[in-house]
Scaffold this motif. Structure first.
Motif, PDB file in Angstrom:
ATOM      1  N   GLU A  43     -36.062 -43.743  24.330  1.00  0.00           N
ATOM      2  CA  GLU A  43     -37.178 -44.643  24.598  1.00  0.00           C
ATOM      3  C   GLU A  43     -37.098 -45.290  25.977  1.00  0.00           C
ATOM      4  N   GLU A  47     -41.850 -44.061  26.600  1.00  0.00           N
ATOM      5  CA  GLU A  47     -42.219 -45.410  26.177  1.00  0.00           C
ATOM      6  C   GLU A  47     -43.422 -45.379  25.239  1.00  0.00           C
ATOM      7  N   ARG A  50     -42.521 -44.373  19.444  1.00  0.00           N
ATOM      8  CA  ARG A  50     -41.461 -44.501  18.446  1.00  0.00           C
ATOM      9  C   ARG A  50     -41.594 -43.470  17.318  1.00  0.00           C
TER      10      ARG A  50
END
Length: 339
Positions: A43, A47, A50
């Motif tokens: 991450e 970005e 998730r």
């Protein structure tokens, strides 16, 4: 009917922690901590994605392969590379193009004039993590060179079989088939992938952060490994011992059978799909800190594991029903077992 999904107190009296007496011992807590570190590293490069990152890590722990499908420029290749860099293991990248040959993937035997013997030169598939970039830009013949490696973790060239190093994972990216210069993946090829995900465009906030952090520097170059291949193998063994209660297994099979009976599908899920869904559910449960699978795990993973394997009927296509929508409807139609 009352069912405990957690299973017996000690379903495996020899322990859940390794493949043998000399194997490293890891439990569910160790797995969660390790995956948290790997996720944090990925991450730092990808970005705001998730769910995509977690699906990729789940596939890794379930000994599967991942298909990333979306338009160019949304981070598919970056995610694949970040997975490889987060683990201290061998990583090879294959750029699939129309002129790529099957021998470029599997390897080729070359005659050595000095020794007067044929020597095997390994192809790009000989690595722990193989990044197949734009896999559907190669011809079907070249795509099929991956079939044996993905299913059996081995390659056969000129009558000789070569074992691949473990863990072994193919992370392939593909562009939508409507785009110029693409070939549709054959059904047999798609069925080898445990899960398919779409990256999607980032949120405005994530895109602003990307411009700030990636504009002048590639964060992938700073990504350091946080674990190694041996640890991943041990965690895979931990995942295998996650308990699945009989009602949950029956619920999973009910979903698979429902895809075969659905009028919206002309090709339902295969037995391999059922096995992949079971393995994925075990890995997903372990990542949540549980040593047992519940029905919600199966329902949550049904679309990413099954949608790319099924074929919508002509009527469903005319009504613009996607495979994912059909799978979601199938899941809702199957009764959930009582606790």
């Amino acid at each position: 009917m009352t069912t405990s999904y957690a299973g017996p107190e000690d379903p495996n009296p020899m322990g859940r922690r390794g493949a043998g007496p000399m194997a490293p011992q890891y439990n569910i807590e160790d797995l969660v901590q390790t995956i948290d570190r790997v996720r944090a590293g990925i991450e730092s490069v990808i970005e705001g994605k998730r769910e995509s990152v977690d699906t990729a890590l789940m596939v890794l722990l379930a000994e599967g392969h991942l298909l990333l499908e979306d338009v160019p420029g949304v981070g598919k290749t970056m995610l694949a590379k970040a997975i490889g860099r987060s683990i201290d293991c061998s990583v090879r990248r294959l750029q699939f193009t129309p002129d790529l040959l099957p021998s470029d993937i599997t390897g080729v035997s070359i005659y050595n004039q000095e020794s007067r013997e044929f020597e095997f030169k390994p192809g790009g598939v000989f690595a722990n993590v193989v990044v197949g970039d734009e896999i559907n830009r190669a011809s079907p013949k070249t795509q099929s060179a991956l079939l044996e490696a993905m299913e059996e973790r081995q390659v056969s060239v000129d009558g000789t079989t070569y074992e691949l190093d473990l863990p072994f994972m193919v992370v392939a990216t593909q562009n939508p088939i409507e785009m110029e210069g693409t070939y549709p993946l054959p059904e047999a090829q798609r069925d080898r992938f445990m899960a398919r995900i779409e990256m999607g465009y980032p949120t405005q906030r994530a895109e602003l952060e990307m411009l700030e952090h990636h504009g002048a520097h590639d964060p992938l170059m700073d990504l350091e490994p946080v674990t190694d291949a041996g640890t991943i193998l041990a965690l895979i063994e931990t995942v295998k011992d996650v308990y699945v209660a009989p009602p949950v297994r029956q619920y999973l099979i009910g979903i698979i059978d429902a895809t075969r009976d659905s009028s919206d599908l002309r090709l339902g899920a295969s037995p391999r799909a059922a096995l992949h869904l079971l393995r994925a559910a075990k890995a997903y449960a372990a990542m949540q800190g549980r040593d047992y699978v519940n029905p919600d795990d199966v329902a949550h993973l049904a679309a990413p594991v099954l949608a790319h394997r099924v074929l919508p009927s002509t009527d469903a296509q005319l009504q613009r029903h996607s495979a994912t929508d059909i799978i979601d409807g199938v899941v809702r139609s199957v009764p959930v077992p009582e606790k």
